[in-house]
Design an enzyme around this catalytic site. Structure first.
Site, PDB file in Angstrom:
ATOM      1  N   SER A 110       0.838  -1.196   0.000  1.00  0.00           N
ATOM      2  CA  SER A 110       0.000   0.000   0.000  1.00  0.00           C
ATOM      3  C   SER A 110       0.877   1.250   0.000  1.00  0.00           C
ATOM      4  CB  SER A 110      -0.959  -0.068   1.199  1.00  0.00           C
ATOM      5  OG  SER A 110      -2.046   0.792   1.029  1.00  0.00           O
TER       6      SER A 110
ATOM      7  N   ASP B 189      -9.019  -5.450  -4.553  1.00  0.00           N
ATOM      8  CA  ASP B 189      -8.450  -4.125  -4.313  1.00  0.00           C
ATOM      9  C   ASP B 189      -9.365  -3.114  -5.023  1.00  0.00           C
ATOM     10  OD1 ASP B 189      -6.089  -3.213  -2.930  1.00  0.00           O
ATOM     11  OD2 ASP B 189      -4.956  -4.761  -3.989  1.00  0.00           O
TER      12      ASP B 189
ATOM     13  N   HIS C 227      -7.433  -5.903  -0.254  1.00  0.00           N
ATOM     14  CA  HIS C 227      -6.267  -5.054  -0.021  1.00  0.00           C
ATOM     15  C   HIS C 227      -5.431  -5.516   1.179  1.00  0.00           C
ATOM     16  CE1 HIS C 227      -4.081  -1.277  -0.522  1.00  0.00           C
ATOM     17  NE2 HIS C 227      -4.137  -1.104   0.788  1.00  0.00           N
TER      18      HIS C 227
END
Length: 295
Positions: A153, A238, A270
């Site tokens: 991320s 995601d 995610h």
């Protein structure tokens, strides 16, 4: 106009809220689960493995990293460098040893890097910190057969910024031998972030964002690390924006003739896309181990 702007901001906030796209659970629960898994698996690694915690890699108070070593450590062991996510404002290295058990079992050293999250650190500060941490590790393990960067991320963004460093300006100016990079669900263009809630503690300006957007620095990656194998990873669930940014960054690196692959992992969101690295049989864990063994 303000009504339009408000709607646009709501939409952007939604696009850049990965927890709201999870297929497994509600947004808050997805985040709590992520933290829970990372904390438990890191605690387990700290209890079971040889580790050196809070190693200072520079002069800032926040310049710290943790190292987890395999039981039978050899000086040429590959170094897996993990840069945590949390939108540049949450999480820390203390939740970042969750992949250490399977990776040290495969003979790798795992290093979990801390940096000064916002509001304490600005984007420039964080980027400088992770670059110095990688340079420090390269110097600390001179016999290693290579460094393998992994970021998730915001950490995927920071990992990409490491690859695009001007190393002549980092510590002793040596270029670290980065053999591979696993950039997981990263953000490679931070300009859209300016208009979202994420920027509240970051306070990025347009200039800050342009200076720190990996998608604008891809030529540096090819110049610095032409032989680094880059794996761009994202989860099936995601947010579309994360998937789009990943694919675009993949195309940029590919355009420079780099050895780069794009991996879309089914049935992950995610969070699971990265925290499943705690599991030896997970697709990405196996890819990482294979990559580090083949060099």
């Amino acid at each position: 106009a303000s009504k339009m702007a408000a709607t646009e901001k709501e939409d952007l906030d939604f696009q850049y809220s990965p927890s709201r796209w999870s297929h497994r659970m509600e947004a808050d629960a997805a985040i709590q689960d992520h933290v829970h898994v990372m904390q438990n698996e890191t605690d387990k690694a700290r209890a079971q493995l040889q580790c050196e915690l809070n190693i200072q890699y520079g002069d800032r108070e926040g310049d710290k990293l943790d190292i987890y070593k395999p039981e039978h450590y050899s000086s040429d062991a590959p170094i897996f460098v993990y840069i945590h996510g949390g939108y540049w404002q949450f999480l820390s290295k203390d939740l970042s040893g969750y992949m250490a058990i399977p990776l040290t079992a495969a003979g790798a050293v795992v290093a979990a890097v801390d940096y000064d999250i916002a509001p304490k650190g600005t984007m420039d500060v964080m980027v400088d910190q992770v670059r110095r941490a990688v340079s420090f590790l390269s110097e600390k393990f001179p016999m290693s057969r290579g460094l393998y960067i992994c970021g998730h991320s915001a950490g995927g963004h920071l990992g990409a910024m490491v690859l695009s460093s001007d190393w002549s300006k980092v510590r002793d100016g040596q270029v670290p031998d980065i053999k591979g990079a696993f950039l997981v669900s990263g953000v490679y263009d931070v300009t859209p972030i300016i208009k979202t809630y994420v920027n509240d503690p970051l306070k990025m300006t347009e200039d800050d964002a342009l200076r720190n957007s990996p998608c604008l620095l891809s030529t540096a990656v090819a110049r610095n690390h032409p032989n680094c194998k880059v794996v761009i990873v994202f989860g099936e669930h995601d947010p579309p924006e994360f998937r789009r940014q990943s694919k675009e960054y993949f195309e940029l690196l590919k355009g420079h003739g780099m050895e780069v692959s794009c991996v879309d992992i089914p049935d992950t969101d995610h969070f699971t896309v990265v925290h499943n690295l705690a599991e030896e049989q997970y697709q990405l864990t196996k890819m990482v181990i294979e990559e580090m063994s083949s060099s």
